[in-house]
Write a protein that holds these residues in place. Structure first.
Motif, PDB file in Angstrom:
ATOM      1  N   GLN A  62      -6.826   0.088  -5.784  1.00  0.00           N
ATOM      2  CA  GLN A  62      -8.017   0.924  -5.624  1.00  0.00           C
ATOM      3  C   GLN A  62      -7.721   2.172  -4.797  1.00  0.00           C
ATOM      4  O   GLN A  62      -8.214   3.264  -5.105  1.00  0.00           O
ATOM      5  CB  GLN A  62      -9.127   0.100  -4.976  1.00  0.00           C
ATOM      6  N   GLU A  63      -6.909   2.010  -3.750  1.00  0.00           N
ATOM      7  CA  GLU A  63      -6.569   3.157  -2.914  1.00  0.00           C
ATOM      8  C   GLU A  63      -5.786   4.211  -3.697  1.00  0.00           C
ATOM      9  O   GLU A  63      -6.053   5.412  -3.567  1.00  0.00           O
ATOM     10  CB  GLU A  63      -5.752   2.695  -1.701  1.00  0.00           C
TER      11      GLU A  63
ATOM     12  N   TRP B  51      -6.798  -3.947  -3.134  1.00  0.00           N
ATOM     13  CA  TRP B  51      -7.019  -2.731  -2.359  1.00  0.00           C
ATOM     14  C   TRP B  51      -5.905  -1.725  -2.577  1.00  0.00           C
ATOM     15  O   TRP B  51      -6.147  -0.510  -2.585  1.00  0.00           O
ATOM     16  CB  TRP B  51      -7.124  -3.084  -0.870  1.00  0.00           C
ATOM     17  N   TRP B  52      -4.658  -2.202  -2.763  1.00  0.00           N
ATOM     18  CA  TRP B  52      -3.542  -1.271  -3.002  1.00  0.00           C
ATOM     19  C   TRP B  52      -3.800  -0.438  -4.256  1.00  0.00           C
ATOM     20  O   TRP B  52      -3.530   0.763  -4.289  1.00  0.00           O
ATOM     21  CB  TRP B  52      -2.236  -2.034  -3.167  1.00  0.00           C
TER      22      TRP B  52
ATOM     23  N   HIS C 184      -2.303  -6.867  -4.008  1.00  0.00           N
ATOM     24  CA  HIS C 184      -3.614  -6.760  -3.357  1.00  0.00           C
ATOM     25  C   HIS C 184      -4.499  -5.779  -4.131  1.00  0.00           C
ATOM     26  O   HIS C 184      -4.063  -4.660  -4.430  1.00  0.00           O
ATOM     27  CB  HIS C 184      -3.439  -6.270  -1.919  1.00  0.00           C
TER      28      HIS C 184
ATOM     29  N   LYS D  93      -7.754 -11.352  -8.238  1.00  0.00           N
ATOM     30  CA  LYS D  93      -8.814 -11.832  -7.344  1.00  0.00           C
ATOM     31  C   LYS D  93      -9.909 -12.510  -8.157  1.00  0.00           C
ATOM     32  O   LYS D  93     -10.336 -11.993  -9.188  1.00  0.00           O
ATOM     33  CB  LYS D  93      -9.398 -10.659  -6.561  1.00  0.00           C
TER      34      LYS D  93
ATOM     35  N   ASP E 135     -12.331  -2.448 -11.524  1.00  0.00           N
ATOM     36  CA  ASP E 135     -13.702  -2.068 -11.203  1.00  0.00           C
ATOM     37  C   ASP E 135     -14.539  -1.846 -12.468  1.00  0.00           C
ATOM     38  O   ASP E 135     -15.270  -0.847 -12.601  1.00  0.00           O
ATOM     39  CB  ASP E 135     -13.732  -0.812 -10.329  1.00  0.00           C
TER      40      ASP E 135
ATOM     41  N   THR F  81      -9.550 -11.511   1.255  1.00  0.00           N
ATOM     42  CA  THR F  81      -8.930 -11.261  -0.049  1.00  0.00           C
ATOM     43  C   THR F  81      -7.953 -12.365  -0.409  1.00  0.00           C
ATOM     44  O   THR F  81      -6.910 -12.519   0.239  1.00  0.00           O
ATOM     45  CB  THR F  81      -8.195  -9.908  -0.068  1.00  0.00           C
TER      46      THR F  81
ATOM     47  N   ALA G  34       0.838  -1.199   0.000  1.00  0.00           N
ATOM     48  CA  ALA G  34       0.000   0.000   0.000  1.00  0.00           C
ATOM     49  C   ALA G  34       0.872   1.249   0.000  1.00  0.00           C
ATOM     50  O   ALA G  34       1.948   1.267   0.617  1.00  0.00           O
ATOM     51  CB  ALA G  34      -0.909  -0.006   1.221  1.00  0.00           C
TER      52      ALA G  34
END
Length: 341
Positions: free
Chosen positions: A267-268, A264-265, A262, A290, A328, A313, A206
């Protein structure tokens, strides 16, 4: 060298090849893996493997490309590697100055040298070389007589043409995790540049771009006070001009030893860019992505290795092509200034 499949450039230009590893992002370097396959092969271009090698025969290559291109400089090296002499960097900049029709994307993991090089007072490196090169460029038809006449004569400190920093040269740093961000981004922000960008590939952790510590001091003997800034919103230097990150590229690792990324990394980072109105480019997921269930029986997925980041995850190694580039539900291909390839 020339046309490339790299999604954010149209061409690559390698006036230097070879490099050495400096951080975790270098562990599975694709360029090193490629070059080392031919090490010791007599007469091969990469006979010396991935040793830093100057390629002066490639310097003039962009001068022959008349149509506008986005050129990734040294995809097989680092222009600011300590084994590349200043004089040779000068020549590289002289060529870029003579090609205003192109955009040059210079990416480095050594921003400390880049910062020093670009901040020498009253000495825009490479510009004195223009006067020596110009007559040949005019003779060969690569620049107009008008441009040749406007180049400053030898010995002058500042050129009449072009402006400095070069408006067609973008500077970027590689950022694979927060440590790299904290170390490299402040140096990039203190480097004169028309456009500053980040290549977060391979993304290994991240990254928060909203709290970067920048060391600022006009009196080193009194210490170096630190300020916390947002790299995406910028800070104001002594001349009052904002310095910020203008573009962010993100991608996962590919290759046989690729490490997972990941979701999330990614998307952030995308969300941070959107909040600051900074163009975001998602290059690829890499080998891992994923999927909806660990026990899925879909062809091409069953039996593949899994990696669990946390209880919520998990990612599966399905291959770069299958993983694709969508984030997304869409492809993100934003460029500074709304420019396109």
């Amino acid at each position: 060298m020339g046309k490339t499949k790299i999604e954010w450039a149209t061409d690559v230009w390698n006036p230097v090849t070879g490099c050495t590893k400096v951080s975790e992002g270098c562990r599975n370097c694709y360029a090193k893996s490629f070059a080392e396959r031919f090490k010791g092969t007599p007469g091969h271009y990469f006979e010396s493997g991935f040793a830093v090698t100057l390629r002066p025969d490639k310097l003039e290559q962009p001068l022959r490309w008349t149509r506008s291109r986005k050129i990734f400089v040294n995809s097989m090296s680092d222009l600011f590697h300590p084994d590349v002499p200043d004089d040779y960097i000068d020549e590289t900049f002289a060529v870029m100055a003579l090609c205003p029709q192109h955009t040059f994307q210079v990416l480095t993991k050594r921003p400390e040298r880049m910062k020093r090089y670009m901040n020498v007072p009253n000495s825009p490196f490479g510009m004195d070389k223009l006067a020596d090169i110009a007559p040949y460029m005019e003779q060969w038809g690569w620049i107009s007589p008008e441009d040749a006449a406007n180049i400053a004569p030898p010995g002058s400190i500042l050129p009449k043409w072009p402006e400095w920093p070069l408006p067609n040269v973008w500077f970027g740093v590689s950022v694979e995790n927060q440590q790299a961000a904290d170390e490299r981004i402040p140096l990039l922000l203190q480097t004169p540049a028309a456009v500053r960008f980040l290549s977060c590939e391979p993304l290994l952790g991240a990254v928060d771009l909203n709290h970067i510590t920048l060391q600022i001091s006009d009196a080193p003997e009194r210490g170096k006070p630190a300020i916390s800034i947002s790299a995406l919103r910028g800070w104001y230097g002594g001349d009052g001009a904002p310095a910020k990150i203008d573009w962010v590229i993100v991608g996962g690792e590919s290759g046989s030893k690729a490490r997972p990324m990941h979701p999330w990394w990614v998307q952030e980072l995308r969300d941070q860019c959107q909040a600051a109105d900074v163009p975001f480019f998602f290059k690829q997921w890499g080998e891992w992505k994923k999927t909806h269930a660990l026990a899925c029986n879909e062809p091409g997925i069953k039996g593949k290795p899994w990696f669990n980041f946390d209880p919520d995850t998990s990612v599966c190694r399905i291959g770069k092509q299958a993983a694709g580039r969508e984030l997304d539900g869409r492809t993100w291909e934003e460029f500074p200034g709304g420019t396109l390839l």
